[in-house]
Design a protein around this motif. Structure first.
Motif, mmCIF file in Angstrom:
data_model
loop_
_atom_site.group_PDB
_atom_site.id
_atom_site.type_symbol
_atom_site.label_atom_id
_atom_site.label_comp_id
_atom_site.label_asym_id
_atom_site.label_seq_id
_atom_site.Cartn_x
_atom_site.Cartn_y
_atom_site.Cartn_z
ATOM 1 N N UNK A 29 0.813 -1.218 0.000
ATOM 2 C CA UNK A 29 0.000 0.000 0.000
ATOM 3 C C UNK A 29 0.846 1.267 0.000
ATOM 4 N N UNK A 30 2.124 1.146 0.316
ATOM 5 C CA UNK A 30 2.975 2.333 0.357
ATOM 6 C C UNK A 30 3.130 2.936 -1.038
ATOM 7 N N UNK A 31 2.980 2.132 -2.083
ATOM 8 C CA UNK A 31 3.099 2.662 -3.449
ATOM 9 C C UNK A 31 1.956 3.626 -3.743
ATOM 10 N N UNK A 32 0.742 3.268 -3.362
ATOM 11 C CA UNK A 32 -0.386 4.181 -3.543
ATOM 12 C C UNK A 32 -0.194 5.448 -2.721
ATOM 13 N N UNK A 33 0.374 5.306 -1.530
ATOM 14 C CA UNK A 33 0.656 6.485 -0.698
ATOM 15 C C UNK A 33 1.683 7.394 -1.381
ATOM 16 N N UNK A 34 2.701 6.811 -1.990
ATOM 17 C CA UNK A 34 3.697 7.601 -2.706
ATOM 18 C C UNK A 34 3.056 8.382 -3.857
ATOM 19 N N UNK A 35 2.113 7.761 -4.525
ATOM 20 C CA UNK A 35 1.432 8.434 -5.632
ATOM 21 C C UNK A 35 0.505 9.543 -5.123
ATOM 22 N N UNK A 36 -0.306 9.214 -4.123
ATOM 23 C CA UNK A 36 -1.338 10.156 -3.685
ATOM 24 C C UNK A 36 -0.780 11.261 -2.783
ATOM 25 N N UNK A 37 0.141 10.921 -1.892
ATOM 26 C CA UNK A 37 0.630 11.903 -0.923
ATOM 27 C C UNK A 37 1.858 12.659 -1.401
ATOM 28 N N UNK A 38 2.696 12.017 -2.218
ATOM 29 C CA UNK A 38 3.903 12.680 -2.719
ATOM 30 C C UNK A 38 3.804 13.038 -4.195
ATOM 31 N N UNK A 39 2.743 12.627 -4.846
ATOM 32 C CA UNK A 39 2.546 12.973 -6.249
ATOM 33 C C UNK A 39 3.515 12.309 -7.204
ATOM 34 N N UNK A 40 4.025 11.138 -6.844
ATOM 35 C CA UNK A 40 5.021 10.469 -7.677
ATOM 36 C C UNK A 40 4.360 9.712 -8.821
ATOM 37 N N UNK A 41 4.684 10.142 -10.015
ATOM 38 C CA UNK A 41 4.213 9.505 -11.242
ATOM 39 C C UNK A 41 5.340 9.591 -12.256
ATOM 40 N N UNK A 42 5.143 8.948 -13.403
ATOM 41 C CA UNK A 42 6.142 9.029 -14.465
ATOM 42 C C UNK A 42 6.370 10.488 -14.852
ATOM 43 N N UNK A 58 12.599 -0.254 -4.894
ATOM 44 C CA UNK A 58 11.557 -0.901 -5.707
ATOM 45 C C UNK A 58 10.185 -0.254 -5.559
ATOM 46 N N UNK A 59 9.891 0.279 -4.392
ATOM 47 C CA UNK A 59 8.593 0.910 -4.170
ATOM 48 C C UNK A 59 8.524 2.260 -4.881
ATOM 49 N N UNK A 60 9.639 2.980 -4.879
ATOM 50 C CA UNK A 60 9.703 4.214 -5.650
ATOM 51 C C UNK A 60 9.616 3.918 -7.146
ATOM 52 N N UNK A 61 10.324 2.886 -7.589
ATOM 53 C CA UNK A 61 10.329 2.540 -9.012
ATOM 54 C C UNK A 61 8.922 2.181 -9.494
#
Length: 257
Positions: A29-42, A58-61
């Motif tokens: 679930x940390x990957x979804x958190x990285x996307x939603x809370x930190x705005x990490x996308x391609x 790997x979770x950042x990748x």
């Protein structure tokens, strides 16, 4: 390298291999958190500050973002590059991040921020973040609601000395006086590190910085004590596979100004 506590510099240099073997990963679930809370996308760039052996890479990748790892301890950096040959891994500390002004969209510190929780490091993080960029802090915290985990903590914690710890809460102090970041938002995730008891309990214990930095005789004593705890705990003794419970604490803030 300035700003490196002796326990981190010595313990992680001596225990890099044990760190890589024994440290848990993170919940999916940390990957979804990285996307939603930190705005990490391609197309966005994140700095993994205090990247260690690359356990969080790997979770950042998985977000598709471009990653720049920064790690001051050479032995940890070498493990990172061996495990992730294509990764960009730079020598640097939180007080002297080797990146340009406003050069990244997010900075993440996984299992690391307590080592450099000071105004200088926050200023450097603020400097390298673009306006509106995000800061993320993540820790795996032992779930001491289980008796054997609480007993393990007693074995480990008696050796901590003045080493900074997440559980002390001291890492929060710089945020109380800064106007550089918005108030932190907290999320929690349950996680279990599953595997052979020697790897997920013994190696995990020996990978703690201040344990790895102990003289060999004292470190061996800790290893024997942890082994005795496993042998005397019915839920662990004789098992080929055990589950070490954690609570993953995740915090996010926005760069202001």
């Amino acid at each position: 390298m300035p700003g490196i506590h002796d326990s981190a510099e010595q313990g992680y240099a001596l225990g890099a291999a044990t760190y890589q073997q024994g440290r848990p990963d993170y919940p999916a679930a940390i990957v979804d958190w990285l996307r939603s809370s930190l705005g990490l996308i391609a197309g966005r760039t994140v700095c993994d500050l205090g990247a260690g052996t690359g356990k969080f890479l790997p979770f950042l990748a998985a977000t598709g973002a471009d990653i720049i790892a920064v790690e001051p301890v050479r032995e940890m950096r070498e493990k990172l590059q061996a495990a992730h040959p294509g990764a960009v891994a730079l020598e640097g500390s939180a007080e002297a991040i080797p990146l340009g002004d406003a050069s990244v969209d997010a900075v993440i510190c996984a299992q690391a921020f307590h080592w450099f929780a000071n105004a200088t490091a926050l200023g450097e993080i603020h400097r390298v973040l673009r306006p509106g960029g995000r800061l993320g802090l993540v820790w795996n915290v032992r779930d001491e609601s289980l008796d054997w985990v609480a007993a393990l903590s007693k074995i480990i914690d008696r050796h901590q000395g003045d080493a900074p710890r997440f559980v002390s809460g001291a890492w929060r102090r710089p945020f109380g006086t800064t106007t550089m970041f918005s108030p932190l938002r907290e999320q929690r995730f349950a996680y279990r590190h599953v595997g052979p008891p020697h790897r997920v309990i013994v190696d995990r214990s020996l990978s703690v910085s201040f344990i790895a930095a102990l003289p060999p005789s004292e470190r061996s004593r800790v290893e024997r004590q942890v082994g005795a705890l496993i042998a005397s705990t019915p839920a662990l003794a004789g098992k080929d596979e055990v589950a070490f419970p954690y609570v993953t604490m995740a915090y996010s803030g926005v760069r202001l100004g």
